[in-house]
Scaffold this active site. Sequence first.
Site, mmCIF file in Angstrom:
data_model
loop_
_atom_site.group_PDB
_atom_site.id
_atom_site.type_symbol
_atom_site.label_atom_id
_atom_site.label_comp_id
_atom_site.label_asym_id
_atom_site.label_seq_id
_atom_site.Cartn_x
_atom_site.Cartn_y
_atom_site.Cartn_z
ATOM 1 N N SER A 183 -2.697 -8.680 4.710
ATOM 2 C CA SER A 183 -1.934 -7.296 4.524
ATOM 3 C C SER A 183 -1.143 -7.937 6.001
ATOM 4 O O SER A 183 -0.049 -7.447 6.166
ATOM 5 C CB SER A 183 -1.560 -5.526 4.301
ATOM 6 O OG SER A 183 -2.529 -5.238 4.638
ATOM 7 N N HIS A 211 -1.181 -8.081 -1.920
ATOM 8 C CA HIS A 211 -0.259 -8.637 -2.282
ATOM 9 C C HIS A 211 -0.172 -10.126 -3.385
ATOM 10 O O HIS A 211 0.424 -10.602 -2.623
ATOM 11 C CB HIS A 211 -0.762 -9.289 -0.248
ATOM 12 C CG HIS A 211 0.466 -8.148 0.264
ATOM 13 N ND1 HIS A 211 1.208 -7.140 0.748
ATOM 14 C CD2 HIS A 211 -0.525 -6.954 1.433
ATOM 15 C CE1 HIS A 211 1.560 -6.247 1.157
ATOM 16 N NE2 HIS A 211 0.118 -6.197 1.518
ATOM 17 N N LYS A 242 3.203 -2.800 -5.271
ATOM 18 C CA LYS A 242 4.248 -3.868 -3.932
ATOM 19 C C LYS A 242 5.407 -4.937 -4.707
ATOM 20 O O LYS A 242 6.340 -4.507 -5.260
ATOM 21 C CB LYS A 242 2.608 -4.739 -3.242
ATOM 22 C CG LYS A 242 2.710 -3.620 -2.414
ATOM 23 C CD LYS A 242 1.527 -4.182 -1.725
ATOM 24 C CE LYS A 242 1.940 -3.268 -0.198
ATOM 25 N NZ LYS A 242 -0.051 -3.336 -0.564
HETATM 26 C C1 LIG Z 1 -0.642 -1.786 -0.099
HETATM 27 C C2 LIG Z 1 -1.875 -2.135 -0.404
HETATM 28 C C3 LIG Z 1 -3.090 -1.613 -0.784
HETATM 29 C C4 LIG Z 1 -2.923 0.178 -1.102
HETATM 30 O O1 LIG Z 1 -1.420 -0.025 -2.578
HETATM 31 P P1 LIG Z 1 -1.069 1.201 -2.659
HETATM 32 O O2 LIG Z 1 -0.703 0.990 -4.997
HETATM 33 O O3 LIG Z 1 0.293 1.084 -1.968
HETATM 34 O O4 LIG Z 1 -1.451 2.910 -2.722
HETATM 35 C C5 LIG Z 1 -4.652 -1.804 -1.182
HETATM 36 N N1 LIG Z 1 -4.508 -3.194 -0.667
HETATM 37 C C6 LIG Z 1 -4.213 -3.735 0.237
HETATM 38 C C7 LIG Z 1 -4.736 -5.438 0.682
HETATM 39 C C8 LIG Z 1 -2.767 -3.345 0.526
HETATM 40 O O5 LIG Z 1 -1.371 -4.021 1.724
#
Ligand SMILES: *Cc1c(COP(=O)(O)O)cnc(C)c1O
Length: 395
Positions: A183, A211, A242
């Site tokens: 990320s 992602h 996302k």
């Molecule tokens: C954003 C993210 C999460 C968490 O996801 P949410 O649905 O926002 O809680 C988990 N793992 C990674 C690698 C992320 O970038």
Amino acid sequence: MPKTELQYLADELQKLRDEKLYQNLRILETEQLPLARFDGQEVINLSSNNYLGLTTHPKLRKRALEATEKWGVGSGSVRTIAGTMSIHMALEEKIARFKHAEASVVFQSGFTANAGTVSALLGREDVIISDELNHASIIDGCRLSRAEIRRFPHKDVEACEKILGEIAGRKCHKLLITDGVFSMDGDIAPLPQLVELAEKYGCIMMIDDAHASGVLGRNGRGTVDHFHLHGRVDIQVGTLSKAIGALGGYVCSTRDAIDFLCHRARPFLFSTSHPPAVAATCLAAFEVLEDEPQLIERLWANTRFLKDELKKLGFNTGMSETPITPIIVGDAALAHEFSRQLFAAGVFAQSIGFPTVPQGKARIRTIVTATHTQEELTRALGTLAEVGKKLRIIE
Ligand SMILES: *Cc1c(COP(=O)(O)O)cnc(C)c1O
């Protein structure tokens, strides 16, 4: 008498201010769009995870409203008591089909999906082998499991194999776990090699595709699809927060593994399920992934354009291979200043420092979406060049 027990928090905050590391939350006053207003200022938004623009997609908005009309605003219970609605089941079936998996379970967020899954599957006597840059939710899940945690240097397959060799004689469950797309750096896990190691050393293979969901693979099916590894990754986590545009996380695996999580994953047992509107929105989003592949094509066209132009300007974009493109500047105070001046000039790219990234690797992070226009990206690049030169980040 003033309370003194919490004084240490004020002291810690003062330290952050002294080091210029204190950050106010930016307040979004419009919809989450490529051109948005934060803190009263119109900016080109390079900070959202809204990869495909689905947060405001008309079909999703309509489904959310219809679901609210039909079923109300809340589910009223945790999944295991009275909070499993037919729309929750429909979403899980949709996701399992989409990912070519036997079954799936949806959690309140990607964070709870990771933390809940890892902590449920592993125990005190087990070992977790984890990339050092894995997401915080994986790290928390590992800690909660009480298993032994062995971290390998980022994407270092040899170092990973060395650890697996060292623990080869241990009679326990072993979990090899990695982010699909990292990320903060936007690079992709060496999944084919890790899968081979997992098979060779008898590990459960798990990937966090937060992602990569809606970004990589056919119609955004993720890293497993991208590398043609269907059937060889035991557990796939994805996010609905996302590219999917709403909120939530999901796990895809065998029917037994999913059934087990429904009995043991603590966020599933102890935290209320999604409002119907969220489930309905996510269902519509998977339809959009299948019906509108041009969104993902546009995302990647914009990604190539922005990345190439940033490199031409001389910025250090690290190892990025995806729509996440960091601009690494090193010093955290400089990264924050870069971000602040960009914002004042009309470009929002959030700065990120320790502990989210290692010391000395501070950066601003840019994320393009399918819905940015060429004109917006060109304008953003002009501003990045101007401020970058002023701060001597580029020549
Ligand atoms: C954003 C993210 C999460 C968490 O996801 P949410 O649905 O926002 O809680 C988990 N793992 C990674 C690698 C992320 O970038």
